[in-house]
Write an enzyme that holds these catalytic residues in place. Structure first.
Site, PDB file in Angstrom:
ATOM      1  N   HIS A  83       0.824  -1.215   0.000  1.00 36.09           N
ATOM      2  CA  HIS A  83       0.000   0.000   0.000  1.00 36.09           C
ATOM      3  C   HIS A  83       0.858   1.266   0.000  1.00 36.09           C
ATOM      4  O   HIS A  83       0.414   2.330   0.409  1.00 36.09           O
ATOM      5  CB  HIS A  83      -0.984   0.011   1.175  1.00 36.09           C
ATOM      6  CG  HIS A  83      -2.104  -0.988   0.999  1.00 36.09           C
ATOM      7  ND1 HIS A  83      -3.336  -0.639   0.520  1.00 36.09           N
ATOM      8  CD2 HIS A  83      -2.138  -2.318   1.206  1.00 36.09           C
ATOM      9  CE1 HIS A  83      -4.110  -1.727   0.465  1.00 36.09           C
ATOM     10  NE2 HIS A  83      -3.400  -2.766   0.868  1.00 36.09           N
ATOM     11  N   ASP A 102       2.427   1.954  -2.977  1.00 38.17           N
ATOM     12  CA  ASP A 102       2.524   2.337  -4.407  1.00 38.17           C
ATOM     13  C   ASP A 102       1.654   3.549  -4.735  1.00 38.17           C
ATOM     14  O   ASP A 102       2.127   4.503  -5.340  1.00 38.17           O
ATOM     15  CB  ASP A 102       2.261   1.147  -5.347  1.00 38.17           C
ATOM     16  CG  ASP A 102       0.902   0.484  -5.216  1.00 38.17           C
ATOM     17  OD1 ASP A 102       0.163   0.785  -4.253  1.00 38.17           O
ATOM     18  OD2 ASP A 102       0.577  -0.341  -6.094  1.00 38.17           O
ATOM     19  N   GLY A 141      -6.718 -14.293  -7.726  1.00 34.57           N
ATOM     20  CA  GLY A 141      -7.223 -13.682  -6.500  1.00 34.57           C
ATOM     21  C   GLY A 141      -6.449 -14.080  -5.253  1.00 34.57           C
ATOM     22  O   GLY A 141      -6.930 -13.931  -4.145  1.00 34.57           O
ATOM     23  N   SER A 179      -2.603 -12.108 -10.835  1.00 36.09           N
ATOM     24  CA  SER A 179      -2.990 -12.670 -12.135  1.00 36.09           C
ATOM     25  C   SER A 179      -3.481 -11.555 -13.049  1.00 36.09           C
ATOM     26  O   SER A 179      -3.411 -11.669 -14.274  1.00 36.09           O
ATOM     27  CB  SER A 179      -4.074 -13.727 -11.953  1.00 36.09           C
ATOM     28  OG  SER A 179      -5.290 -13.143 -11.517  1.00 36.09           O
ATOM     29  N   SER A 180      -3.975 -10.461 -12.468  1.00 37.26           N
ATOM     30  CA  SER A 180      -4.463  -9.352 -13.296  1.00 37.26           C
ATOM     31  C   SER A 180      -3.306  -8.691 -14.047  1.00 37.26           C
ATOM     32  O   SER A 180      -3.403  -8.445 -15.252  1.00 37.26           O
ATOM     33  CB  SER A 180      -5.233  -8.331 -12.450  1.00 37.26           C
ATOM     34  OG  SER A 180      -4.465  -7.855 -11.380  1.00 37.26           O
ATOM     35  N   GLU A 187      -6.586  -1.508 -15.891  1.00 39.92           N
ATOM     36  CA  GLU A 187      -7.134  -1.992 -14.622  1.00 39.92           C
ATOM     37  C   GLU A 187      -7.935  -0.896 -13.915  1.00 39.92           C
ATOM     38  O   GLU A 187      -9.004  -1.142 -13.366  1.00 39.92           O
ATOM     39  CB  GLU A 187      -6.001  -2.518 -13.727  1.00 39.92           C
ATOM     40  CG  GLU A 187      -6.514  -3.244 -12.506  1.00 39.92           C
ATOM     41  CD  GLU A 187      -5.647  -4.421 -12.071  1.00 39.92           C
ATOM     42  OE1 GLU A 187      -4.740  -4.836 -12.819  1.00 39.92           O
ATOM     43  OE2 GLU A 187      -5.888  -4.925 -10.971  1.00 39.92           O
ATOM     44  N   ASP A 208       2.283  -3.871  -9.737  1.00 37.17           N
ATOM     45  CA  ASP A 208       2.136  -5.214 -10.297  1.00 37.17           C
ATOM     46  C   ASP A 208       2.558  -5.254 -11.757  1.00 37.17           C
ATOM     47  O   ASP A 208       3.237  -6.177 -12.210  1.00 37.17           O
ATOM     48  CB  ASP A 208       0.679  -5.674 -10.184  1.00 37.17           C
ATOM     49  CG  ASP A 208       0.191  -5.715  -8.753  1.00 37.17           C
ATOM     50  OD1 ASP A 208       1.017  -5.506  -7.836  1.00 37.17           O
ATOM     51  OD2 ASP A 208      -1.017  -5.943  -8.545  1.00 37.17           O
ATOM     52  N   TYR A 233     -10.315  -1.546   0.409  1.00 33.21           N
ATOM     53  CA  TYR A 233      -9.191  -0.971  -0.336  1.00 33.21           C
ATOM     54  C   TYR A 233      -9.403   0.525  -0.588  1.00 33.21           C
ATOM     55  O   TYR A 233      -8.517   1.342  -0.329  1.00 33.21           O
ATOM     56  CB  TYR A 233      -9.037  -1.727  -1.655  1.00 33.21           C
ATOM     57  CG  TYR A 233      -7.793  -1.423  -2.444  1.00 33.21           C
ATOM     58  CD1 TYR A 233      -6.611  -2.137  -2.234  1.00 33.21           C
ATOM     59  CD2 TYR A 233      -7.790  -0.429  -3.413  1.00 33.21           C
ATOM     60  CE1 TYR A 233      -5.472  -1.869  -2.970  1.00 33.21           C
ATOM     61  CE2 TYR A 233      -6.656  -0.152  -4.155  1.00 33.21           C
ATOM     62  CZ  TYR A 233      -5.500  -0.874  -3.936  1.00 33.21           C
ATOM     63  OH  TYR A 233      -4.383  -0.593  -4.666  1.00 33.21           O
TER      64      TYR A 233
END
Ligand code: ADP
Ligand code: MG
Length: 397
Positions: free
Chosen positions: A41, A43, A138, A143-144, A176, A188, A240
Site C-alpha cells: 500500500h 505504491d 485472487g 494474475s491481473s 485496470e 504489479d 481498499y
C-alpha cells in the site's frame, strides 16, 4: 523454474486458440505474476515497493486478422468476446458492463495501448487472443497484471508500437483502473514487465525509476514459500478504497502531495491533526516506505538472511495499523515463524490472499506442515502451500 509447467501453459493457450478460432496462432507471449517482497500500500502513495516476478505465468496465443476486429478467449469462459477495435473507445469506461469482467483486462489493455501510441484504432490490425494461466487467481499474486502484461507485449509487437516497458506497464494500469474499475497502483504491472531472474525490482512509484536488486535467495539456501489462504479478496469493493481515502486525508492534513513526502518525524505533528484511525493508516505507509529502503540496503550489505525482521515488522504494521490482515493470514505468518522461517508477512492488497515466508531450504517442509496444522486447528480451510522463484518478466515465449 519449472520449464515443463511453463511450456504446458503456453500449449494450453495455443490449444485454446485453435479450438476457439479454428486456426494456428503466430506465437505465444507471456507475463508473470508477482510476489511483493515488501512495500504494501505504498505504491499509490508515491512510495517504494520491492516486488519480484514469479515462475507462474499467463500465456497468450495470438494471430492477426484482416478485418480490424479483436476477439479474446480464455480458459475462464466458454465464449469468446468480439468487437471492432474502433468500438473500444466507446466501450471504456462508461459501457464496460457490456463485456464480461475478465475480458475488460485484455480489451482494456488494447484500448490503452492504442491511446498511448496515438494509433488510429480504425487502422490497427485486428487480432485474436487466447489466454491460459498458471497464476493462482485472487491470491494476491497478481494474475491481473499477468494477463495485462501478456496482452501488452503481444499487442505492442504485433502492432509495431514503439512503447517502452514502462509505457506498457502504464497501459496495463490504465486498463485496470479505467476499463476494469479497480483503483490499483502500478507495482504489479512494473514487476510483470520488468522482472528478472534471481532479482527484485526496487520501484520508486513517483518517478517510476527502477533498480534491479539481486536477491541471492538460492545462493543463501533460501526459498520463498507462499501460503495461499484461499480467502478471496476484491479490489473493486471493500476496504481498499477506504484505505486509499485515509492516505489522501493524511497527506492533505500535512499539506503534502502524497505520503511519500512524510517522514517518521512528521508523525508526531500529524497526531494532533487527524483521528486515530487515519493516523495509524498513515503510520503504516510511512514506516513501510522506510522498511523498503532498509530492505534494499540490508540485502546488499548483509544478504537475504538478514531481512527477516523487516518482513515481520511489515506484517505487524499491516495487521495493527493498516488493519488489512485477516485471521488466516496472521495464522499463516505465526505458523511459518514458529516453524523456523527467517521472516514472514502477508503480501498483496490484504483482506485475504497469500502470506509469504522466507525459509531455509531444509525447513520448507516443516513450514508447510506447520501452516496446514495451524489452519486445521483453527477450523480454517486448508491453505495451498508452494514455493516461488524470482523469475523473468514479460516477453515472447
Ligand atoms: P489477482 O490479481 O490478485 O489475481 P484480481 O482480482 O486483481 O486478483 O484479478 C483477477 C481477475 O483477473 C480475474 O477475476 C479475471 O477477471 C482476470 N484474469 C486473470 N487471469 C485471467 C485469465 N487467464 N483469463 C481471463 N481473465 C483473467
Ligand atoms: Mg490484481
Amino acid at each position: 523454474m519449472t520449464d515443463t509447467a511453463h511450456v504446458s501453459t503456453a500449449d494450453v493457450a495455443r490449444s485454446l486458440f485453435i479450438e476457439r478460432f479454428g486456426a494456428e496462432p503466430v506465437g505465444t507471449w507471456s507475463a508473470p505474476g508477482r510476489v511483493n517482497l515488501i512495500g504494501e500500500h505504498t505504491d499509490y502513495n508515491d512510495g517504494f515497493v520491492l516486488p519480484f516476478a514469479i515462475q507462474h505465468r499467463t500465456h497468450v496465443a495470438l494471430a492477426p486478422r484482416e478485418d480490424g476486429r479483436i476477439r479474446v478467449a480464455s480458459t475462464f469462459d466458454d465464449a469468446a468476446v468480439e468487437l471492432a477495435l474502433d468500438e473500444l473507445d466507446g466501450l471504456f469506461p462508461g459501457r464496460r458492463d457490456e463485456v464480461p469482467e475478465w475480458a475488460r483486462y485484455p480489451l482494456g489493455v488494447a484500448w490503452a495501448l492504442l491511446a498511448a501510441s496515438g494509433a488510429n484504432p480504425a487502422d490497427a490490425t485486428g487480432v485474436d487472443l487466447a489466454f491460459a494461466s498458471s497464476v493462482p487467481i485472487g491470491a494476491g499474486l497478481s494474475s491481473s497484471a499477468a494477463i495485462e502484461g501478456a496482452t501488452a507485449v503481444a499487442l505492442a509487437e504485433t502492432w509495431g508500437l514503439s512503447l517502452d516497458r514502462v509505457a506498457l506497464a502504464q497501459a496495463g494500469r490504465r486498463a485496470e483502473n479505467e476499463a476494469v474499475g479497480a483503483p490499483t497502483g502500478i507495482m504489479d504491472q512494473m514487476a510483470a514487465l520488468l522482472g528478472r531472474a534471481d532479482a527484485a525490482i526496487f520501484l520508486d512509484c513517483r518517478s517510476l525509476e527502477t533498480q534491479v536488486v539481486d536477491l541471492g535467495f538460492a545462493q543463501a539456501g533460501l526459498e520463498v514459500v507462499v501460503i495461499d489462504t484461499g480467502v478471496k479478496h476484491s479490489h473493486a469493493t471493500g476496504g481498499y478504497g477506504e484505505r486509499r481515502a485515509a492516505c489522501e486525508r493524511g497527506a492533505a492534513a500535512l499539506g503534502v502531495p502524497a505520503l511519500r513526502d512524510v517522514t517518521v518525524d512528521d508523525l508526531e505533528r500529524l497526531a494532533g491533526l487527524v483521528d486515530d484511525v487515519t493516523f495509524r493508516r498513515v503510520r503504516h505507509v510511512v514506516t513501510e516506505n522506510e522498511r523498503v529502503i532498509e530492505t534494499v540496503r540490508t540485502l546488499s550489505e548483509q544478504g537475504p538472511t538478514a531481512i527477516g525482521e523487516l518482513l515481520v515488522a511489515s506484517h505487524a504494521s499491516m495487521r495493527d495499523d493498516f488493519e488489512i490482515s485477516v485471521p488466516e493470514l496472521d495464522t499463516a505468518v505465526e505458523a511459518a515463524l514458529s516453524a523456523g522461517a527467517v521472516g514472514a508477512r502477508m503480501t498483496g492488497g490484504g483482506f485475504g490472499g497469500a502470506a509469504i515466508a522466507l525459509v531455509a531450504r531444509d525447513r520448507v517442509e516443516q513450514v508447510r506442515d506447520a501452516a496446514i496444522a495451524a489452519f486445521s486447528a483453527s477450523g480454517f480451510t486448508a491453505p495451498t502451500v508452494f514455493t516461488v522463484v524470482p523469475s523473468a518478466g514479460a516477453g515472447r515465449d
